[in-house]
Design an enzyme around this catalytic site. Sequence first.
Site, PDB file in Angstrom:
ATOM      1  N   GLU A 443       0.827  -1.211   0.000  1.00  0.00           N
ATOM      2  CA  GLU A 443       0.000   0.000   0.000  1.00  0.00           C
ATOM      3  C   GLU A 443       0.859   1.259   0.000  1.00  0.00           C
ATOM      4  OE1 GLU A 443      -3.108  -0.110  -0.595  1.00  0.00           O
ATOM      5  OE2 GLU A 443      -3.172  -2.308  -0.451  1.00  0.00           O
ATOM      6  N   ASP A 518      -4.147  -5.529  -9.363  1.00  0.00           N
ATOM      7  CA  ASP A 518      -3.454  -4.339  -9.873  1.00  0.00           C
ATOM      8  C   ASP A 518      -3.000  -4.556 -11.314  1.00  0.00           C
ATOM      9  OD1 ASP A 518      -3.793  -3.337  -7.335  1.00  0.00           O
ATOM     10  OD2 ASP A 518      -1.792  -3.931  -6.656  1.00  0.00           O
TER      11      ASP A 518
END
Length: 652
Positions: A443, A518
């Site tokens: 993150e 992603d």
Amino acid sequence: MNKNLKNVFFVLIIMMVVLIIAYNYENNAGATKDISYSDFLNMLEPVEGKKPLGKLYKGNVDKYNKIQIEKDVIEGFYIPSEYLESKTAKPVKFRTTVAPLDKDLIASLRKANVSFDARSAEEGKFWSVIGSNILLIVILIGLFWFIMMRQIQSTGNKAFSFGKSKAKMTMDPKVKITFEDVAGCEEAKEELVEIIEFLKDPKKFHAIGARIPTGVLLVGPPGTGKTLLARAVAGEAGVPFFSISGSDFVEMFVGVGASRVRDLFDQGKKNSPCIIFIDEIDAVGRLRGAGLGGGHDEREQTLNQMLVEMDGFEKNEGVIVMAATNRADVLDPALLRPGRFDRQVMVDLPDIKGREEILKVHSRKVPMTSDISLHSIARGTPGFTGADLANLINEGALLAARKNKKRVTQEELEEARDKVMMGPERKSFFISEKEKEVIAYHEAGHAILGTLLPYTEPVHKVTIIPRGRALGLTQSLPKEDKHILPKTYWLDQIIVAMGGFIAEEFKFGVTSTGSSNDIQQASNIARKMVCEWGMSEKLGTVNYSGDQTNVFIGRDMGHSSKYYSEEFAAMIDKEVREIIQTCLNKGRDLVRKNASKFEGLAKALLAKETISHEELMTIVHPANEEGAKKKPEKTVKSKKQNGIKANPAYNE
């Protein structure tokens, strides 16, 4: 007949049935015994040496002590011999046939001092048989009919009226909704206000030769307020308002749909001027002749009847049809032509101003603190529909009630927004320390690149607390609504999407399955840049994706979804790989150059689990550095960005 009278009537019928059954049972108590005429005479005048069956009853009860004579049949009661000494013996009914030549019967009866009565065979039978048995049958049929009708009415249906319309007419609803209760779609409201004005003052429009639209179709995504607009029209118009769902027309019985359409418009003509609202009209108005089952079915009959009613030989003066759908692309063209649905009103997603107005409407009845900023909530909810915003306010109120607060604060609204957007927090979900470290660096990669790149949205929050199905989240919120997005924006979005992959690779030397989503997101963006948006110099401004609308079975089946050759397919794949690889290289350079900030953010996440925008900016831009994100220069020094040409117009 009100509910109480129905109940009284029901009880009375049951009592009558019980009394009739009891009466018949009493009259027929004990089976009638057929005896021979000689046995009867032996009881009347006993013969020596022959034991009689019993003794004719001559008690005090008139019901038992009379002998009934009907032509050649005698009926009466006797006490069997074995019970003659008993005081509680019950008489037994008997029947016998008189010998045709016995002329001394009457004399014998008189001699034995037996009371008797004579009647014709027809006398009394009509009332005893017809009056009791047939009346009982009639009452039972009536009771069955009453119960059946009551059951049917309680379920909202009408017996033997399948072809009747299920539309509900609204004249003056107790809970009246007006246009003041609708926000975020001002243009749609203006279109509908014009129709209401026509219904209230048609002469104003007729004087100038104007014709009011026959139909208005509300089109928009789910939750944008199409049905709410229709309810507001019902509250404002002051004329009868019929509402029905598109699925209510089509049933398992053939011809029912067309019959209901006719009945609906007949009701509309009788109550003209009026408005007919059909919700989810795509259930009945789909394109004809398209489908695996052939071109003729019950839905087509219903649609044909609707087309005729809306604009056929007979004009429906004063009957305005409103309909709502989120699938206008599958509707039949004949339904959308002028003369039927003359006007299509787009009810789209609200912009930031519309979202703020919607939040104000839904927060009227919710007590809030004075420092609440609905503008900040509206800014942080791009893409939210009116239904989403109503749910957000309700979630905020529930959170405040859970905390035993009297008023909703900004904290509850922020938490409710995160819950609606990202799912509820799963604080009890167990994650090992090693996995938590991987998530933190993953993150941190998204957040650091999202903060450093010039064409990304500001990072609002970073968390490693699992929410929904995600183990960690980086939330970005736009400063304003954007409708045109340049190539540079999408290139930066690919870099941010690959930020977690880059971070894991940089820190641990290997990547994990946490980057799968992603990679998929980055690949989709790159492929759209090449195939749809014309952002590839090698392949040019050609659409290689074809029609991207939802497939309609029957109309689109069999059509090829491939609009290019195998040679171009290889070129597309190569160009997509080059775009992603170039973005990966730039992301790796940024993380490498800002390694200390990257490490600091990851450690802060491990310590606090959630980092706000202000805390993030303190880490990425310390006090001795520029306190804001670096903006792109106004002049373009190079026409290329990482080997991919950018449009200079968007850099200004």
